[in-house]
Design a protein around this motif. Structure first.
Motif: not given
Length: 181
Positions: A154-181
């Motif tokens: 967090g203390g580094l010089r960071i450029t933020e890049v807006p995610a395209e649709r679905g690009e930042a999604d991750d699979i953490d729950t069974p619901e996440d997995l179902e949504r992407h199957r």
């Protein structure tokens, strides 16, 4: 720009009953394969986690498995080639990550230390970023076990890049997995 890739492929997947998340199939392709494929242009891809067959990557583990992403990142950095300017760090549970994601992150580095994808809610996705190797190494604490990734980077010089649709999604729950199957 010459870069390496580190895929963090460990973790306990507690919210998914301990299943091997990187092996989960989304759209007929394991999540780990999606991350590795997104890093097709890398000089070397390092996967940090239990060894899985069928991947042409350098495998490693943190000294004490399960001690968090900072410890895993430090273990992966050991194998980044000396001539790599940057390293792209990806989690292994990203169904929407693509080569174009990696290309945009690398292009956004500019003169900064890092570039991270930012989801639709404006949250930085710390395991979806490109980093200057020297900056990343300098930011790592002496004690990496259980360190906060957000605090370390967090203390580094960071450029933020807006995610395209679905690009930042991750699979953490069974619901996440179902949504992407």
């Amino acid at each position: 720009m010459r870069y390496a890739g580190i895929v963090l492929a460990g973790g306990s997947a507690r919210r998914l009953s301990g299943v091997d998340k990187p092996a989960l199939s989304v759209g007929g392709k394991p999540l780990l394969a999606r991350a590795v494929h997104a890093l097709d242009g890398a000089a070397r891809v390092i996967a940090v986690g239990p060894r899985r067959p069928g991947f042409d990557v350098v495998w490693t583990r943190e000294p004490v498995p399960g001690t968090g992403p900072v410890a895993a990142l430090a273990a992966g950095l050991v194998f980044v080639p000396e001539d790599a300017e940057a390293v792209v760090v990806l989690a292994a549970d990203l169904p929407g990550v693509r080569r174009s994601t990696v290309d945009r992150l690398l292009a956004a580095l500019g003169d900064g230390d890092g570039a991270v994808l930012v989801d639709a809610a404006g949250a930085r996705q710390w395991l979806l970023g490109a980093w200057r190797v020297a900056s990343l190494r300098a930011a790592l604490p002496a004690e990496t076990e259980h360190a906060s990734l957000r605090r370390v980077l967090g203390g580094l010089r960071i450029t933020e890049v807006p995610a395209e649709r679905g690009e930042a999604d991750d699979i953490d729950t069974p619901e996440d997995l179902e949504r992407h199957r």
